[in-house]
Design a protein around this motif. Structure first.
Motif, PDB file in Angstrom:
ATOM      1  N   SER A 108      93.085   1.280 -65.183  1.00 27.47           N
ATOM      2  CA  SER A 108      94.314   1.430 -65.964  1.00 27.47           C
ATOM      3  C   SER A 108      94.003   1.953 -67.363  1.00 27.47           C
ATOM      4  CB  SER A 108      95.036   0.095 -66.050  1.00 27.47           C
ATOM      5  OG  SER A 108      96.146   0.185 -66.915  1.00 27.47           O
ATOM      6  N   TYR A 109      92.999   1.367 -68.000  1.00 25.99           N
ATOM      7  CA  TYR A 109      92.614   1.791 -69.343  1.00 25.99           C
ATOM      8  C   TYR A 109      92.211   3.261 -69.356  1.00 25.99           C
ATOM      9  CZ  TYR A 109      89.889   2.357 -73.587  1.00 25.99           C
ATOM     10  OH  TYR A 109      89.393   2.830 -74.778  1.00 25.99           O
ATOM     11  N   PHE A 110      91.344   3.659 -68.420  1.00 24.92           N
ATOM     12  CA  PHE A 110      90.875   5.038 -68.387  1.00 24.92           C
ATOM     13  C   PHE A 110      91.995   6.003 -68.011  1.00 24.92           C
ATOM     14  CE2 PHE A 110      86.691   3.148 -68.506  1.00 24.92           C
ATOM     15  CZ  PHE A 110      85.946   4.064 -69.224  1.00 24.92           C
ATOM     16  N   VAL A 169      95.232   5.655 -68.769  1.00 26.52           N
ATOM     17  CA  VAL A 169      96.050   5.817 -69.978  1.00 26.52           C
ATOM     18  C   VAL A 169      95.326   6.713 -70.987  1.00 26.52           C
ATOM     19  CG1 VAL A 169      97.002   4.592 -71.976  1.00 26.52           C
ATOM     20  CG2 VAL A 169      97.324   3.670 -69.672  1.00 26.52           C
ATOM     21  N   ALA A 170      94.041   6.458 -71.174  1.00 25.81           N
ATOM     22  CA  ALA A 170      93.256   7.248 -72.130  1.00 25.81           C
ATOM     23  C   ALA A 170      93.123   8.704 -71.708  1.00 25.81           C
ATOM     24  CB  ALA A 170      91.873   6.627 -72.311  1.00 25.81           C
ATOM     25  N   ASN A 171      93.246   8.963 -70.394  1.00 26.44           N
ATOM     26  CA  ASN A 171      93.046  10.305 -69.856  1.00 26.44           C
ATOM     27  C   ASN A 171      94.382  11.004 -69.590  1.00 26.44           C
ATOM     28  OD1 ASN A 171      91.140  12.263 -69.125  1.00 26.44           O
ATOM     29  ND2 ASN A 171      91.323  11.750 -66.963  1.00 26.44           N
ATOM     30  N   GLY A 172      95.464  10.458 -70.082  1.00 22.91           N
ATOM     31  CA  GLY A 172      96.755  11.111 -69.921  1.00 22.91           C
ATOM     32  C   GLY A 172      97.444  10.819 -68.598  1.00 22.91           C
TER      33      GLY A 172
END
Length: 104
Positions: A48-50, A52-55
């Motif tokens: 989930s974190y990655f 969100v961080a990756n668009g």
């Protein structure tokens, strides 16, 4: 060869072999399972974190995709070598215990 050298060899080889043997269990414990990423796991939170961080998506070939691939199909040869090297290095660092065994 003296006992101290044998002890160091056993600790170093044990570290490398142990790391390779335990890596699949560690991946599964994190949530990278053969059935996919387990809901509510650390792997799910990382995904989930990655995302969100990756668009909005997880990058192909990125960290999460690689860990999930290893969790589903086992370690590649390169990953096995990397884990063995890391475990062997930790074993080498811990091999100082061999100096304390009274083998001198």
């Amino acid at each position: 060869m003296d006992w101290e050298e044998i002890c160091k060899g056993v600790v170093i080889v044990g570290g490398g072999a142990g790391t390779v043997a335990l890596a699949p269990a560690a991946l599964a414990a994190l949530g990278f399972t053969p059935a996919g990423i387990a809901a509510g796991s650390i792997a799910a939170k990382l995904m989930s974190y990655f995302a969100v961080a990756n668009g909005g998506g997880v990058a192909a070939g990125g960290l999460i995709a690689t860990l999930q691939s290893w969790g589903m199909g086992g370690l590649t040869g390169v990953a096995t070598g990397g884990f063995a090297g890391a475990g062997g290095t930790v074993g080498w660092l811990l091999s100082t215990i061999c100096n304390q065994t009274g083998t001198r």
